[in-house]
Design an enzyme around this catalytic site. Sequence first.
Site, PDB file in Angstrom:
ATOM      1  CE  LYS A  22       2.489  70.483  17.884  1.00  0.00           C
ATOM      2  NZ  LYS A  22       3.163  71.568  17.048  1.00  0.00           N
ATOM      3  NE  ARG A 117       3.593  75.792   9.525  1.00  0.00           N
ATOM      4  CZ  ARG A 117       3.758  74.861  10.325  1.00  0.00           C
ATOM      5  NH1 ARG A 117       3.325  73.540  10.116  1.00  0.00           N
ATOM      6  NH2 ARG A 117       4.420  75.003  11.472  1.00  0.00           N
ATOM      7  CE1 TYR A 242     -16.708  45.711   4.091  1.00  0.00           C
ATOM      8  CE2 TYR A 242     -15.103  46.074   5.918  1.00  0.00           C
ATOM      9  CZ  TYR A 242     -16.531  46.041   5.603  1.00  0.00           C
ATOM     10  OH  TYR A 242     -17.379  46.035   6.487  1.00  0.00           O
ATOM     11  CG  MET A 290     -14.807  51.537  11.853  1.00  0.00           C
ATOM     12  SD  MET A 290     -16.567  51.998  12.028  1.00  0.00           S
ATOM     13  CE  MET A 290     -16.867  52.939  10.594  1.00  0.00           C
TER      14      MET A 290
END
Length: 345
Positions: A22, A117, A242, A290
């Site tokens: 998956k 779940r 940053y 990023m």
Amino acid sequence: MQHNLHVARQQAPAAHLWAVVKANAYGHGLERGMRGFAAADGLALVEPDAAVRLRELGWTKPILLLEGCFDAIDFKLAALHGVEVAIHSSQQIGWLEQTRFEAPINVHLKMNSGMNRLGFMPVDFAAAYQRLRSHRSVGSISLMTHFANADQSDPPALPMAEQLRRFHIGSLGIDAPVSLANSAALLQHHDLVSNQVRPGIMLYGATPSAKPAARLGLRSAMTLQSELIGIQHILPGEAVGYGSRFVADAPMTIGVVACGYADGYPRHAPTGTPVLVDGVRTRLIGNVSMDMLTVDLTPIATAHHGSCVTLWGDALPIDEVAQAAGTIGYELMCAIAPRVRMTER
Ligand SMILES: *Cc1c(COP(=O)(O)O)cnc(C)c1O
């Protein structure tokens, strides 16, 4: 991937082994997963369109949808492509009953044994089984459940033994193969009898538990590498990146690496997270941006533009990076972004 599959096989030689692919084979690429796990008995995943893609790619062995169908149309796809499905709700049984099948469909009836779940409660399990068994298009039925804490010997709540107890009570009197084991259960519970096993993470060489993957005999399938694209020599008191969260307290050499959160590197990785430059261990410093991250080059005299930077892989376990960033290897693998160029060893 082949080596890890072999390790998984050794844990349960007689079981039907579903290799879980998956989430784009945990970020490794669906097709690569298909080739790497060619020796598995079947491939299991969650995305119906990826199941169809596996057929198009030529996978002829069994395919299993671990969450089953999301609507009635998915059942048509499953029927058309011979895909096996988990059944975890009456809703899904309803869709199955509305579908016309040319050939019988194999189903995996899921019990909610305490994870809360997906799945039928133990008291409703036998009725769901009978409803499926009486349908003429249903082929084999396996009984499936999923453990919340197979990786922990002393979980805060819901020990595996309690889930097993509920599973056995709910499936009392039903004679069908059982599918119980994910990687953690496969590696840590040798006494568990599971006719089918569903390893995922271990096949990619990361650990499902606190035990290091190498000690489990696993090899990392994925190595994330980049290179130095900039070097700065800074004075004490200068800040980096940053938010200026990292401030040098001595003269430092800073390396700028072409890899950021848009590549899938975790933005929350703090200063100190391990990184290899030219194979030498150093640390991440400052905020991950990023497209870039910054590392301390002070201890690495050989570092230069183009120096190889390993973010995780063979020499730096993904689990160690994940732990530093407050997450798990699973999440890091799955987050690898499409723009990352993939090559094979
Ligand atoms: C993802 C998944 C697995 C594989 O779990 P790992 O911890 O990666 O081994 C097994 N079974 C089900 C139902 C899953 O969804």
